[in-house]
Design an enzyme around this catalytic site. Structure first.
Site: not given
Length: 497
Positions: A237, A294
């Site tokens: 993932h 971010r």
């Protein structure tokens, strides 16, 4: 507006260097923090000032928010750039920085908190009519009630940690008989990883593409998107290869997804650089997944196709400047690829292969960019993420970017450890990747360690002949590569024997 004169980079490695380089170009002084393990790191040498903040472990150094803020006060730092990872999405740290009168180069603590909870994020964006995967709208702990909801949604389903990321606290459940055990495991893992056992249920999309949209927002209410990044080549993932733009998005779909991404940012009054992630199914239906508040690891591919310096944009936004462009001013130019060069052994389930960089020579040439934080002779620390570098190539189109990446991989010399370079070469020569017909199941479908193995007894002349034939084949139009073609035996492989 406040001019930033000195910035502390609350990070390490390649991202710390990358931020400092832009800061230097802007005439801003830089402060590095480092752990005892990073005393000789390149970002420490590059900065104008450097302070050791603790022991080798992240918890003893890079995660010590109070210590970092004290350093800022002592050195009269104007702003903190958190990079990615560590404290970059820690709302408490951002709030403490603001309370200390230090600019946090990123979104507000409130936006970080909102988007840090997958359930809260879903609730926030719901009023903008953004497509979402069917499932629960709130956390659930009652196993029997959850089982009933799962049956209504329809198996297979996905149990996900609300505070999760990186695949932790995530379980795919194929049928109702597996549900109870898998839910308990997801709750336990989420509690261990995040201190929060809240989970929710979504319909499992079996073979999705992972496509994300870069957004920028200023303090004047302007928000734009900088197009998409294709991030479907993943292991555990986590992304390994990214590209911009995606090979499958039409202009109309790109515009629609971009509009949705901007609306997600509006939902939390977003300021700075952020990324809205979507799942895209085989019919090109897209669903909101989450927002990362971010700078992303893969931001260089967006920089390559837009000509923007995203760190510079972040700093200017933090100073209070409005964006210097509108959505209609932005366009895609060319194509970019990024390979994350990890100290991992692809032939051993991508497990970390920590050691010393006995040989380390970067590729060069037009259209090649290497963001790294190492040099020859350095050790890869065991305490942090094992990424060595981000290898980025840029071309006038996807074919040229791929050709440059294959050349750069072949030129990249790393010995002493195994890396993801041979895996990258394999992917880029595979028919599924070349055609654009791939998704997040690429490794599961096509990759096995045997494809990286050389046949015993093969001579260098035979290798050269095979490579020459492969290069000629690559130049033929509309010719598909086969999945088991031997990849280049560049120096990272040859020098180990």
């Amino acid at each position: 507006m406040k001019k930033i004169k000195k910035v502390l980079v609350a990070n390490r490695g390649e991202i710390a260097l990358r931020v400092m380089r832009t800061a230097k170009e802007m005439g801003i002084k830089t402060v590095a923090i480092f752990s005892e393990a990073d005393r000789n790191a390149l970002h420490v040498r590059f900065a104008d000032e450097a302070v050791c903040v603790g022991g080798p472990k992240s918890s003893e150094s890079y995660l010590r928010g109070d210590v970092i803020i004290d350093v800022c006060k002592q050195l009269q730092v104007d702003a903190i750039h958190p990079g990615y990872g560590f404290l970059s999405e820690n709302a408490g740290f951002a709030r403490k920085a603001q309370e200390a009168g230090i600019i946090f180069i990123g979104p507000s603590p409130e936006a970080i908190e909102l988007m840090g909870s997958k359930l809260a994020a879903k609730a926030a964006v719901a009023r903008y009519n953004i497509p979402m995967v069917p499932g629960t709208e709130e956390a659930i702990t009652d196993v029997e009630a959850a089982k009933q909801i799962a049956s209504q949604v329809g198996f297979p389903i996905l149990i996900k940690a609300s505070a999760g990321g990186g695949g932790k606290g995530m379980r795919v459940v194929e049928n109702v008989g597996m549900f109870e055990e898998q839910m308990k495991m997801a709750v336990s893992e989420a509690t261990s990883a995040f201190g929060d056992g809240a989970v929710f249920i979504e319909k499992y999309i079996g073979s999705p593409r992972h496509i994300e949209i870069q957004v920028l927002g200023d303090t004047h209410g302007n928000i734009v998107h900088l197009f998409e990044r294709e991030c479907s080549i993943q292991r555990r993932h986590q992304k390994v290869i990214e590209e911009a733009p995606s090979a499958v998005l039409t202009p109309a779909l790109r515009e629609e997804m971009g509009r949705c991404a901007v609306n997600v940012a509006k939902a939390c009054d977003y300021v700075g650089a952020g990324t809205v992630e979507f799942l895209v199914d085989e019919n090109l239906n897209f669903y909101f997944l989450e927002m990362n508040t971010r700078l992303q690891v893969e931001h260089p591919v967006t920089e390559q196709i837009t000509g923007l310096d995203l760190v510079k944009e972040q700093i200017q936004i933090a100073e209070g400047h409005p964006l210097g462009f509108k959505q209609e001013d932005l366009q895609i130019n060319g194509h970019a690829l990024e390979l994350r060069v990890y100290a991992e052994d692809p032939a051993n389930n991508f497990l970390p292969d920590i050691g010393r960089l006995e040989t380390y020579t970067r590729p060069q040439g037009q259209g090649v960019r290497v963001d790294d934080g190492f040099e020859q002779g350095m050790d890869i620390p065991i305490y942090y993420d094992p990424m060595i570098a981000k290898l980025v190539t840029f071309g006038k189109d996807r074919e040229e970017a791929i050709a440059k990446m294959l050349r750069a991989i072949d030129e990249y010399q790393i010995t002493g450890i195994e890396t993801t370079l041979p895996f990258g070469a394999y992917v880029l020569q595979h028919e599924a990747f070349r055609s654009g017909n791939f998704d997040t199941k690429f490794i599961e479908r096509y990759f096995s360690p045997s494809v990286l193995e050389q046949k015993p007894g093969i001579e260098e002349e035979e290798i050269a002949v095979a490579l020459a034939a492969l290069l000629l084949e690559n130049k033929k139009p509309d010719t598909a590569e086969t999945s088991n073609v031997p990849t280049s035996t560049s120096n990272w492989r040859r020098n180990r024997t």
